[in-house]
Write a protein that holds these residues in place. Structure first.
Motif, PDB file in Angstrom:
ATOM      1  N   GLY A  10      -6.301  66.828 -86.539  1.00 17.77           N
ATOM      2  CA  GLY A  10      -5.800  65.452 -86.900  1.00 17.77           C
ATOM      3  C   GLY A  10      -5.386  65.125 -88.320  1.00 17.77           C
ATOM      4  N   GLY A  12      -2.169  66.244 -89.089  1.00 16.32           N
ATOM      5  CA  GLY A  12      -0.815  66.034 -88.840  1.00 16.32           C
ATOM      6  C   GLY A  12      -0.001  67.192 -88.740  1.00 16.32           C
ATOM      7  N   LYS A  13      -0.575  68.105 -88.276  1.00 20.27           N
ATOM      8  CA  LYS A  13       0.331  69.539 -88.160  1.00 20.27           C
ATOM      9  C   LYS A  13       1.413  69.400 -87.081  1.00 20.27           C
ATOM     10  CE  LYS A  13      -3.136  71.896 -86.551  1.00 20.27           C
ATOM     11  NZ  LYS A  13      -4.253  70.790 -86.966  1.00 20.27           N
ATOM     12  N   SER A  14       1.028  68.816 -85.872  1.00 19.97           N
ATOM     13  CA  SER A  14       1.988  68.515 -85.031  1.00 19.97           C
ATOM     14  C   SER A  14       3.260  67.689 -85.412  1.00 19.97           C
ATOM     15  CB  SER A  14       1.421  67.880 -83.695  1.00 19.97           C
ATOM     16  OG  SER A  14       0.366  68.679 -83.301  1.00 19.97           O
ATOM     17  N   ALA A  15       2.782  66.673 -86.146  1.00 19.67           N
ATOM     18  CA  ALA A  15       3.997  65.758 -86.976  1.00 19.67           C
ATOM     19  C   ALA A  15       4.712  66.663 -87.560  1.00 19.67           C
ATOM     20  CB  ALA A  15       3.125  64.497 -87.524  1.00 19.67           C
ATOM     21  N   ARG A 142      -5.668  58.711 -81.308  1.00 21.90           N
ATOM     22  CA  ARG A 142      -4.932  59.684 -80.595  1.00 21.90           C
ATOM     23  C   ARG A 142      -5.636  60.020 -79.404  1.00 21.90           C
ATOM     24  NH1 ARG A 142      -3.765  65.401 -82.736  1.00 21.90           N
ATOM     25  NH2 ARG A 142      -6.036  65.822 -81.899  1.00 21.90           N
ATOM     26  N   ASN A 173      -1.272  64.175 -96.575  1.00 22.32           N
ATOM     27  CA  ASN A 173      -0.641  63.224 -95.377  1.00 22.32           C
ATOM     28  C   ASN A 173      -1.543  61.853 -95.187  1.00 22.32           C
ATOM     29  OD1 ASN A 173       1.118  62.455 -93.287  1.00 22.32           O
ATOM     30  ND2 ASN A 173      -0.041  63.572 -91.814  1.00 22.32           N
ATOM     31  N   GLY A 175       0.000  59.093 -96.531  1.00 17.86           N
ATOM     32  CA  GLY A 175       0.739  58.242 -96.687  1.00 17.86           C
ATOM     33  C   GLY A 175       1.527  57.887 -95.219  1.00 17.86           C
TER      34      GLY A 175
END
Ligand code: ADP
Length: 196
Positions: A10, A12-15, A142, A173, A175
């Motif tokens: 969660g 934000g690696k995929s993002a 998610r 991450n 923000g």
């Protein structure tokens, strides 16, 4: 040049890998490679069925992951055997796929980059970092899991402090997604400038 991208569940690696991809950078997902080397009909899956018996396969001939997890949880010898079989295969397959990506650099996305020492394959590493409260909040939004389940996964992963100490670059991450995008763009420029 290979850049390792990691972060807890969660974070934000995929993002982040989506942003690299939108910049034309090829991303290889370590989890996908790990699944592919034991796909139906592969030599590795046949070797596993030979050692553990065909009960390790589903009726469709796929790997029954639950059964395998159980076996390696109860036997160190089985776990060692399995790792000796799969780790070199996964490494080789990851490197092949990374080399197939367009220049000047490619990204290896791996939640357990440091835990599995995959940073040894990378020239630089990027940690996507958020406090645990943000991880819990974003994952429960998610997926259909509760905070306690997310916390168990967080606790099974390397601590934030250890990952921060080991990463070459750390992106906070907390923000907006736009801020994440600009942080990745800045790093991208750095990697392009640095690559041979
Ligand atoms: P990971 O791949 O590390 O598990 P994700 O990239 O899936 O994490 O991010 C977890 C969730 O949080 C996703 O739903 C994603 O859209 C969301 N998310 C990621 N970064 C941000 C951000 N900066 N602001 C708001 N939501 C975010």
């Amino acid at each position: 040049m290979i850049v390792g991208l990691t972060g807890g569940i969660g974070s934000g690696k995929s993002a982040a890998s989506g942003v690299f991809e939108s910049l034309g950078v090829g991303c290889v997902d370590a989890d996908v490679v790990a699944r592919d080397v034991v796909a139906k009909g592969t030599p590795a899956l046949n070797a596993i069925a030979e050692r553990f018996g065909t009960t390790i396969l589903t009726s469709e001939g796929q790997l029954n992951r639950g059964f395998l997890r159980e076996r390696i949880f109860t036997s160190v010898a089985d776990k060692t055997w399995l790792e000796a079989l799969l780790h070199p295969l996964i490494r080789e397959q990851m490197l092949t796929q990374l080399q197939q990506q367009p220049p000047p650099y490619s990204v290896l996305v791996a939640p357990l980059l440091f835990e599995n020492n995959l940073d040894a394959l990378c020239d630089e590493t990027v940690l996507i970092d958020v406090p645990e409260s943000v991880q819990r909040q974003r994952v429960t939004q998610r997926d259909s899991v509760d905070e306690a389940q997310v916390q168990r996964i967080i606790d099974s992963q390397m601590s934030r402090a250890d990952k921060q100490a080991r990463a070459t670059h750390c992106i906070e991450n907390t923000g907006t997604l736009e801020q994440l995008e600009s942080a990745i763009l800045a790093l991208h420029r750095h990697f392009v400038a640095k690559s041979p």
